[in-house]
Design an enzyme around this catalytic site. Structure first.
Site, PDB file in Angstrom:
ATOM      1  N   TYR B 167       0.845  -1.203   0.000  1.00  0.00           N
ATOM      2  CA  TYR B 167       0.000   0.000   0.000  1.00  0.00           C
ATOM      3  C   TYR B 167       0.878   1.251   0.000  1.00  0.00           C
ATOM      4  O   TYR B 167       1.990   1.223   0.510  1.00  0.00           O
ATOM      5  CB  TYR B 167      -0.978  -0.003   1.173  1.00  0.00           C
ATOM      6  N   HIS B 180       3.792  -6.605   4.280  1.00  0.00           N
ATOM      7  CA  HIS B 180       4.406  -6.826   5.593  1.00  0.00           C
ATOM      8  C   HIS B 180       3.325  -7.195   6.591  1.00  0.00           C
ATOM      9  O   HIS B 180       2.139  -6.910   6.379  1.00  0.00           O
ATOM     10  CB  HIS B 180       5.166  -5.573   6.055  1.00  0.00           C
ATOM     11  N   HIS B 182       2.458  -6.921  10.783  1.00  0.00           N
ATOM     12  CA  HIS B 182       2.826  -6.278  12.051  1.00  0.00           C
ATOM     13  C   HIS B 182       2.749  -7.299  13.188  1.00  0.00           C
ATOM     14  O   HIS B 182       1.778  -8.059  13.270  1.00  0.00           O
ATOM     15  CB  HIS B 182       1.860  -5.143  12.377  1.00  0.00           C
TER      16      HIS B 182
END
Ligand SMILES: [Fe+2]
Lengths: 206, 256
Positions: B167, B180, B182
């Site tokens: 994004y 990715h 988190h």
């Protein structure tokens, strides 16, 4: 023994928590340190207090959607943890950990017990609460420590408080408010993430 | 293989609530080497200029309060959400199904048992299920994208999810975050608390990402990149990645 067999693993790097930490990770009572779980009875050992304050950034603008985590000893200055040699004396009903999230004006709040101090090889620790702030733009968490003005002699001897330049120590003191709330004493502790040396809250390394 | 057969997900840790194990808690926190923690401010990321403390951090002694931490947080934070890809029977998130697993270790390589592991991520289109994410990319009604588990006796965690999309970062001088995941890990000590991100191997955007590159040590960056398990070992149901995470803290060893 060769180094390769004794060398530690390097720790994984911190990253920012970013703006999208899920709101669904929060549930009612997460900011209440006095109980082990949402359904557990609160601890009765010691004085229940309320804590609130504002998190601001450069220019005094509020930090919206910051995440705060609090961690502290129980009212007797003990931790339910093997690092405390007296952990058997710790309050079995006190969690000592809570998580809060700032609103659109940067306000957070916690409910907890007034912590006790304890003796430590590094020096006598005054009653205190550890606070970590995380949020978008903070690449690593910002850690600070809150003390109470009523314990002035203990604060002056505390090995963490004494690391702070004298002119900045007042930023680590929570202020008792004139009015009680729900019959409880309420303390205010504002956190300024970035500012002039006079404005900024002192923060600590890992 | 049946696409909807649930892969192996972690069983809760065996620690009883309130149980204290001397081996559970690290008690030494050596200073970090240069280049492991992110350098700030990050160019082109204005928030880092206004939020990051300007005064030098004070290095404090590790007394009980820093070394200790909450050991039974799973009573406070329910740790039962590991299947992000299938919110209900017959409902499957869009994207590449992905099994994500690994171990939480301390600096001695010992498993961290009973750690709380929180994971959140964007959907396959690179959008978060979060009121702040208002980007014009589709939401997936079958994907919220967050979960929480507790590590088992070997320090293992696992999630079943989908591979997130990239994004763009909405700043003046925009760039795209590579896919990715988190992670937030609550270990046995307040000093071992870790919030980090995990990346995917071989993505060209990893090299351009300003957040990943705020970590100056290339080896430290490489440690944030997951490993893909050979698809032949996994089968035709989903992709599999493994990723170990090392929390701060060592155990004191007796003098030789
Ligand atoms: Fe993200």
């Amino acid at each position: 023994m060769p180094d390769s067999l004794t060398a530690p693993l390097p720790p994984s790097s911190q990253h920012t928590i970013g703006p999208f930490f899920p709101r669904t990770f929060f549930s009612a009572g997460d900011n209440d340190l006095t109980r082990l779980s949402a359904t557990a009875a609160p601890s009765q050992r010691g004085e229940t207090i309320l804590l609130h304050g504002r998190v601001t950034r450069e220019g005094g603008e509020p930090c919206v959607n910051s995440i705060l985590e609090a961690w502290q000893a129980d009212a007797g200055g003990h931790f339910r943890h093997p690092a405390d040699p007296d952990h058997a004396l710790a309050d079995p009903d006190f969690l000592g950990w809570g998580r809060a999230w700032t609103d659109e004006d940067g306000w957070y709040s916690f409910r907890t017990l007034l912590p006790g101090g304890y003796a430590d090889p590094a020096g006598p620790r005054a009653p205190h609460i550890n606070l970590a702030v995380m949020g978008a733009g903070l690449m690593r968490r910002a850690q600070t420590v809150l003390f109470f003005p009523a314990f002035a002699p203990a604060n002056a001897a505390d090995p963490v408080m004494t690391l702070v330049p004298p002119g900045r120590r007042a930023h680590l003191l929570a202020l008792e408010e004139a009015e009680k709330v729900e019959g409880l004493r309420r303390f205010r502790f504002d956190i300024r993430l970035r500012g002039t040396p006079e404005e900024e809250t002192p923060f600590f390394d890992d | 293989m049946d696409l909807l057969t649930q892969p192996t997900l972690p069983k809760p840790g065996l620690l009883k609530p309130g149980q204290l194990k001397p081996g559970l808690a690290p008690d030494v926190f050596p200073p970090l080497a240069e280049g492991i923690e992110p350098a700030v401010p990050v160019p082109g990321y204005p928030n880092t200029w206004t939020h990051t403390p300007a005064q030098p951090l004070l290095r404090r002694p590790a007394t009980r309060t820093e070394v200790a931490g909450p050991l039974d947080l799973w009573r406070k934070l329910p740790c039962d959400e590991s299947n992000l890809a299938m919110p209900a029977p017959g409902r499957v998130a869009q994207g590449q199904l992905m099994h994500m697993s690994g171990r939480i270790l301390d600096e001695d390589g010992r498993p961290v048992r009973g750690a709380v592991v929180e994971l959140w991520q964007a959907n396959a289109a690179g959008r978060y299920f979060h009121p702040i994410d208002q980007r014009a990319a589709p939401l997936d009604p079958n994907f919220v994208g967050n979960g929480r588990v507790r590590t088992d006796e070997e320090g293992r965690y696992a999630f079943f999810t989908i591979k997130p999309g990239a994004y763009p970062v909405p700043v003046k001088d925009t760039w795209w975050r590579p896919p990715h995941v988190h992670f937030s890990i609550l270990g046995p000590s307040s000093l071992s608390r870790l919030v980090t991100q995990m990346y995917f191997p071989g993505d060209p955007m990893n090299e351009w990402d300003r957040i990943l590159h705020s970590i100056h040590d290339p080896a430290a960056r490489a440690r944030l990149i997951a490993r893909q398990t050979h698809p032949a070992e996994v089968g035709d149901g989903w992709l599999a990645f493994t990723h170990d995470i090392v929390l701060r803290g060592r155990h004191a060893t007796p003098e030789a």
